[in-house]
Scaffold this active site. Sequence first.
Site, mmCIF file in Angstrom:
data_model
loop_
_atom_site.group_PDB
_atom_site.id
_atom_site.type_symbol
_atom_site.label_atom_id
_atom_site.label_comp_id
_atom_site.label_asym_id
_atom_site.label_seq_id
_atom_site.Cartn_x
_atom_site.Cartn_y
_atom_site.Cartn_z
ATOM 1 C CD1 TRP A 97 151.982 83.758 25.523
ATOM 2 C CD2 TRP A 97 153.425 82.688 24.182
ATOM 3 N NE1 TRP A 97 152.576 84.198 26.244
ATOM 4 C CE2 TRP A 97 153.626 83.279 25.285
ATOM 5 C CE3 TRP A 97 153.501 82.437 23.409
ATOM 6 C CZ2 TRP A 97 155.371 83.018 25.884
ATOM 7 C CZ3 TRP A 97 155.197 81.533 23.615
ATOM 8 C CH2 TRP A 97 155.906 82.293 24.280
ATOM 9 C CB ALA A 120 146.968 83.798 25.585
ATOM 10 C CD GLU A 163 152.264 72.532 32.421
ATOM 11 O OE1 GLU A 163 153.414 72.322 32.494
ATOM 12 O OE2 GLU A 163 151.124 72.931 31.281
ATOM 13 C CG LEU A 164 151.470 76.511 38.087
ATOM 14 C CD1 LEU A 164 151.862 76.975 39.785
ATOM 15 C CD2 LEU A 164 150.908 77.709 37.785
ATOM 16 N NE ARG A 218 156.650 68.734 21.410
ATOM 17 C CZ ARG A 218 155.678 68.670 23.023
ATOM 18 N NH1 ARG A 218 156.379 69.385 23.396
ATOM 19 N NH2 ARG A 218 154.742 69.001 22.363
ATOM 20 C CD GLU A 249 158.773 78.803 32.031
ATOM 21 O OE1 GLU A 249 158.957 77.286 31.684
ATOM 22 O OE2 GLU A 249 158.457 79.058 32.575
#
Length: 480
Positions: A155, A181, A255-256, A283, A385
């Site tokens: 998303w 998503a 791509e994690l 960003r 994260e």
Amino acid sequence: MTTTTLPLRAELFLDGAWRPGSDGRTFPVIDPSDGSTIADFAIATREDCLHAVESASAAQASWAATSPRHRSELLRAAYEVLTDEVELFAEIMIRENGKSYADAIGEANYAKEFFRWFAEEAVRIPGEYRLSPGGDKRIVVDRQPIGVSLLITPWNFPAAMATRKLAPALAAGCTVILKPARETPLTAAYVVDVLHRVGFPSGVVGLVTPVPTGPIVADMLAHPAVRKLSFTGSTEVGRELLHASADTVVSTSMELGGNAPVIVLPGADLELSVRESLLAKMRNGGSACTAANRFYVHSSVHDAFVARMAEELAAVRVGPGLDRSNQLGALVSVKERDKVAALVRSAVDEGAVVVTGGESSPEGAFYDATLLTNVRHGSAVNATEIFGPVTAVVVYDDVDEAIRMANDTVFGLMAYVFGEERSAIAVAGRLEAGMIAINRGVVSDPAAPFGGVKQSGLGREGSSDGILEFLEEKYIALTA
């Protein structure tokens, strides 16, 4: 009840046509800035998703046989439409994702570039022809489309992650099924509609939004026609998809997650470091896998760096993205906002100090641009994260220790280094990351290979590498 006047597609795309799910169910797409419902999107059943696979399989041979030039021209046409409609493209993202106008228009312009880049790569698929060392044969290496490809996107960048997968797959001659998503299906549907409008044949592109997601995606991966999975999302979900891909040995590109460190070296240019750090951190409101997550700042520049960052972050204007004067939009949901707020509270409980920000809005999924100091390496906010507008600073004295802390993670997607160039390059060489920015806050470019090491992923997107992910080598031996 729908509250928007945007020309939105909110159905599945199967066999070259828009249609509701086979059981008629829908789910609401919410504007996170005010909680209103933008659209009610069709739910794809297991039968719908397997039908999408069968449709893609039926179209695969003819699409693979289409000339590279024709595939190239279709992708270029899609780029042209997205260029003409870039404001609409951005507004759809603002409404369903919550991002600021600057972030949305930036993503729209970035996303469309993948169609232009891979339009050019479609006609440059490499092969080989050479004499064997023994002189007994000619070695011919051809590259052919891998086949039906399932593309799963997140998303946070609903446009760029879709085009970064769609463009190389279609350029390579693969038919595709896009699963966006659930928070942001309207952007994906818009991109698919553009592909339909420019003339991609029936069955070449499909769009599904399955509920429940995990079991139905596993059923799709178990179908013998699916030969490729390209996924962008969390490492936790990536692990599950790798397990699901194992039984049929589906080729995977992953791509994690990321946990990008920023190392500010002694003697770093503070004006440049703060300016570019703001780009790296803010960003997309910090909701990026490449976002600066852990700031390791040398004690000699720590206080000055924090003072400048605090001044800049305190001035960030927060509000709905449709107001172009706002610099920081909403997070994608109230749930996501509350997760960020909980990380900040846990950091404070562990001794961190809130220099600026640290507050949620009473309405909408907004969270202030926040700066934390006295953060402990290994604390929750440092090890997680964040995916939000929170800058968490750890002070250090020894560069070797900063590198050790930066590498102390299972992730290895992105890293940033600020300092005198020679010293920064030396540090970059010791960092465990697939991408490293030196004295700059943004690295993404369709012409550059995007991807990570360790548990941040497998394979690369963009660049000339991106199309190779959707091609298989075939070796043919000829008599010399």
